[in-house]
Write a protein that holds these residues in place. Structure first.
Motif, short mmCIF file in Angstrom:
data_model
loop_
_atom_site.label_atom_id
_atom_site.label_comp_id
_atom_site.label_asym_id
_atom_site.label_seq_id
_atom_site.Cartn_x
_atom_site.Cartn_y
_atom_site.Cartn_z
N LYS A 86 0.82 -1.20 0.00
CA LYS A 86 0.00 0.00 0.00
C LYS A 86 0.86 1.25 0.00
CE LYS A 86 -3.92 2.08 2.48
NZ LYS A 86 -4.81 1.97 3.67
N SER A 87 1.94 1.21 0.75
CA SER A 87 2.86 2.34 0.84
C SER A 87 3.48 2.65 -0.52
CB SER A 87 3.95 2.02 1.86
OG SER A 87 4.84 3.11 2.02
N PHE A 88 4.01 1.61 -1.17
CA PHE A 88 4.65 1.81 -2.48
C PHE A 88 3.63 2.21 -3.55
CE2 PHE A 88 8.33 -0.65 -0.81
CZ PHE A 88 9.31 0.25 -1.16
N GLU A 89 2.47 1.58 -3.55
CA GLU A 89 1.48 1.89 -4.57
C GLU A 89 1.00 3.33 -4.47
OE1 GLU A 89 0.72 0.14 -7.17
OE2 GLU A 89 2.03 -1.50 -6.54
N ARG A 90 0.83 3.81 -3.24
CA ARG A 90 0.44 5.21 -3.07
C ARG A 90 1.56 6.14 -3.54
NH1 ARG A 90 -2.92 9.27 -3.59
NH2 ARG A 90 -2.74 10.87 -1.96
N PHE A 91 2.80 5.77 -3.23
CA PHE A 91 3.92 6.58 -3.66
C PHE A 91 3.97 6.67 -5.18
CE2 PHE A 91 8.26 6.62 -5.33
CZ PHE A 91 8.67 7.87 -4.91
N PHE A 92 3.83 5.54 -5.87
CA PHE A 92 3.92 5.56 -7.33
C PHE A 92 2.69 6.19 -7.97
CE2 PHE A 92 7.06 2.08 -6.54
CZ PHE A 92 8.14 2.75 -7.07
N GLU A 93 1.58 6.17 -7.27
CA GLU A 93 0.42 6.90 -7.75
C GLU A 93 0.72 8.40 -7.80
OE1 GLU A 93 -4.07 8.05 -6.12
OE2 GLU A 93 -3.04 6.28 -5.32
N LEU A 94 1.44 8.87 -6.79
CA LEU A 94 1.79 10.29 -6.72
C LEU A 94 3.03 10.64 -7.53
CD1 LEU A 94 1.25 10.82 -2.88
CD2 LEU A 94 -0.24 11.65 -4.71
N ASN A 95 3.94 9.66 -7.71
CA ASN A 95 5.24 9.91 -8.34
C ASN A 95 5.53 8.83 -9.39
OD1 ASN A 95 6.26 12.03 -6.16
ND2 ASN A 95 5.51 10.24 -5.04
N PRO A 96 4.75 8.77 -10.46
CA PRO A 96 4.88 7.66 -11.42
C PRO A 96 6.23 7.60 -12.14
CG PRO A 96 3.44 9.40 -12.28
CD PRO A 96 3.69 9.72 -10.85
N LYS A 97 6.97 8.70 -12.18
CA LYS A 97 8.24 8.71 -12.91
C LYS A 97 9.45 8.43 -12.03
CE LYS A 97 6.58 11.93 -16.46
NZ LYS A 97 6.83 13.25 -17.14
N ASP A 98 9.24 8.26 -10.74
CA ASP A 98 10.36 8.06 -9.82
C ASP A 98 10.75 6.58 -9.81
OD1 ASP A 98 12.27 8.25 -7.86
OD2 ASP A 98 11.10 9.61 -6.62
N VAL A 99 11.47 6.17 -10.85
CA VAL A 99 11.76 4.76 -11.08
C VAL A 99 12.68 4.18 -10.02
CG1 VAL A 99 12.75 3.12 -12.73
CG2 VAL A 99 11.42 5.07 -13.56
N SER A 100 13.57 4.97 -9.45
CA SER A 100 14.58 4.42 -8.55
C SER A 100 13.97 3.65 -7.39
CB SER A 100 15.48 5.54 -8.02
OG SER A 100 14.73 6.48 -7.26
N TRP A 101 12.79 4.07 -6.91
CA TRP A 101 12.15 3.39 -5.78
C TRP A 101 11.59 2.03 -6.17
CZ3 TRP A 101 12.56 4.30 -0.75
CH2 TRP A 101 13.00 5.56 -0.33
N ARG A 102 11.54 1.73 -7.48
CA ARG A 102 11.09 0.40 -7.91
C ARG A 102 12.06 -0.67 -7.40
NH1 ARG A 102 5.80 0.24 -9.75
NH2 ARG A 102 5.38 2.16 -10.89
N HIS A 103 13.32 -0.31 -7.28
CA HIS A 103 14.30 -1.26 -6.72
C HIS A 103 13.88 -1.68 -5.31
CE1 HIS A 103 16.71 0.00 -10.10
NE2 HIS A 103 17.73 -0.76 -9.73
N ASN A 104 13.49 -0.70 -4.51
CA ASN A 104 13.08 -0.99 -3.14
C ASN A 104 11.82 -1.86 -3.11
OD1 ASN A 104 14.37 1.79 -3.45
ND2 ASN A 104 14.61 1.46 -1.26
N TYR A 105 10.88 -1.53 -3.99
CA TYR A 105 9.64 -2.30 -4.06
C TYR A 105 9.94 -3.75 -4.44
CZ TYR A 105 4.57 -2.82 -4.85
OH TYR A 105 3.24 -3.19 -4.79
N ALA A 106 10.80 -3.92 -5.43
CA ALA A 106 11.16 -5.27 -5.87
C ALA A 106 11.83 -6.06 -4.76
CB ALA A 106 12.06 -5.19 -7.10
N LYS A 107 12.73 -5.42 -4.05
CA LYS A 107 13.44 -6.12 -2.98
C LYS A 107 12.48 -6.52 -1.86
CE LYS A 107 17.72 -5.95 -0.32
NZ LYS A 107 18.94 -5.14 -0.04
N HIS A 108 11.54 -5.65 -1.54
CA HIS A 108 10.56 -6.00 -0.51
C HIS A 108 9.63 -7.12 -1.00
CE1 HIS A 108 11.23 -3.39 2.92
NE2 HIS A 108 11.50 -2.39 2.09
#
Length: 202
Positions: free
Chosen positions: A133-155
């Protein structure tokens, strides 16, 4: 300790004077740190935290400072951390990296556990639900911030949610192999995700 008390009192006086001259989000954030040292009460911390976020609703560092204040070793407990993290996800005006505070809250809780118990913590359904939920809300607000996808993948890998991991892999952009423990470790993670697709939590 007498010296510490004297210096924090001086810091308080200077920061309050600075605030009176020109309110600034960093001044409010630093007052959270002063309150951590002085321990005069949670209401005081909340006052300065709210002032910081009112000026800058993207101020993630102020949220992290509040999390630290709420750690059991200071003035809160683990449920306090999680409640605040969820507030950061659900708040209608807070944005930027603020929704990721919930992920950081769970990281703080996990850090208090024995190392042997941390893997099971991340695989707990309620924990993984919060992290998603945390990551999905973040990407909803910041769809172009790709770097945090690494964190999402690791989690997702830590949670053994192979389907989510497979969804995130194509979105990672340029791979920071170091973050995953090296290229070999990353490729091992990919292979495991493909082999176990459809077998993780839903």
């Amino acid at each position: 300790w007498k010296g510490f008390a004297k210096e924090t009192q001086t810091a308080q006086e200077l920061l309050i004077r600075s605030w009176q001259l020109s309110p600034h989000t960093e001044t409010a954030r630093l007052m959270i740190k002063v309150e951590l040292g002085q321990g005069e009460g949670r209401e005081r911390m909340e006052l300065w935290f709210n002032r910081s976020l009112a000026l800058d609703p993207t101020h993630y560092n102020a949220c992290v400072d509040k999390l630290w204040y709420l750690m059991p070793r200071w003035y809160g407990d683990h449920p306090d951390l999680i409640r605040f993290g969820r507030q950061c996800v659900d708040h209608p005006t807070w944005k930027g990296e603020v929704p990721l505070t919930l992920v950081r809250a769970h990281e703080y809780v996990a850090s208090d556990l024995p190392k042997s118990k941390r893997p099971n913590y991340w695989q707990t359904p309620a924990v993984w639900s919060d992290v998603r939920k945390s990551f999905e809300r973040f990407f909803e607000l910041n769809p172009k911030d790709v770097s945090w996808r690494h964190n999402y993948a690791k989690h997702a890998w830590q949670a053994r949610d192979w389907d989510e991991l497979n969804r995130q892999i194509p979105l990672l952009g340029e791979i920071n192999y170091t973050y995953f423990g090296g290229k070999a470790e990353f490729e091992r993670m990919l292979a495991e995700a493909k082999a176990r697709e459809g077998t993780g939590p839903k």
